[in-house]
Design a protein around this motif. Structure first.
Motif, PDB file in Angstrom:
ATOM      1  N   GLY A  71       0.801  -1.218   0.000  1.00  0.00           N
ATOM      2  CA  GLY A  71       0.000   0.000   0.000  1.00  0.00           C
ATOM      3  C   GLY A  71       0.831   1.263   0.000  1.00  0.00           C
ATOM      4  O   GLY A  71       0.333   2.342   0.280  1.00  0.00           O
ATOM      5  N   PHE A  72       2.107   1.130  -0.300  1.00  0.00           N
ATOM      6  CA  PHE A  72       3.004   2.279  -0.310  1.00  0.00           C
ATOM      7  C   PHE A  72       3.741   2.329  -1.633  1.00  0.00           C
ATOM      8  O   PHE A  72       4.330   1.342  -2.066  1.00  0.00           O
ATOM      9  CB  PHE A  72       4.029   2.177   0.834  1.00  0.00           C
ATOM     10  N   CYS A  73       3.699   3.477  -2.270  1.00  0.00           N
ATOM     11  CA  CYS A  73       4.410   3.686  -3.530  1.00  0.00           C
ATOM     12  C   CYS A  73       5.444   4.788  -3.312  1.00  0.00           C
ATOM     13  O   CYS A  73       5.082   5.929  -2.988  1.00  0.00           O
ATOM     14  CB  CYS A  73       3.433   4.093  -4.629  1.00  0.00           C
ATOM     15  N   PRO A  74       6.731   4.475  -3.460  1.00  0.00           N
ATOM     16  CA  PRO A  74       7.762   5.495  -3.241  1.00  0.00           C
ATOM     17  C   PRO A  74       7.640   6.695  -4.184  1.00  0.00           C
ATOM     18  O   PRO A  74       7.884   7.827  -3.769  1.00  0.00           O
ATOM     19  CB  PRO A  74       9.073   4.748  -3.500  1.00  0.00           C
ATOM     20  N   MET A  75       7.254   6.459  -5.433  1.00  0.00           N
ATOM     21  CA  MET A  75       7.118   7.573  -6.373  1.00  0.00           C
ATOM     22  C   MET A  75       5.967   8.495  -5.973  1.00  0.00           C
ATOM     23  O   MET A  75       6.076   9.719  -6.096  1.00  0.00           O
ATOM     24  CB  MET A  75       6.910   7.061  -7.792  1.00  0.00           C
TER      25      MET A  75
END
Length: 68
Positions: free
Chosen positions: A53-57
């Motif tokens: 559930g985490f997108c670095p971009m």
């Protein structure tokens, strides 16, 4: 280190489904090619962002889930 989720549920499902399709296409549609392995690796990354559930971009541009 814990990250704050920045993807809504519907997008997590879509990323996971898209990742499965990318892996299948990369390994079955483009067998034994560098491009096929790149597409499959990108699919793995999409599945991981959907799972966690985490997108670095998205975090880099400041995207956050609305507070409930």
């Amino acid at each position: 280190m814990f990250y704050r989720k920045n993807l809504p549920s519907w997008e997590r499902v879509m990323r996971s489904a898209g990742g499965v399709v990318m892996i299948a296409y990369g390994l079955l549609g483009m067998p034994e090619t560098i491009g096929g392995y790149v597409v499959a690796a990108t699919g793995v990354t999409a599945i991981m962002t959907g799972f966690f559930g985490f997108c670095p971009m998205c975090a880099m541009i400041g995207r956050r889930l609305p507070s409930s």
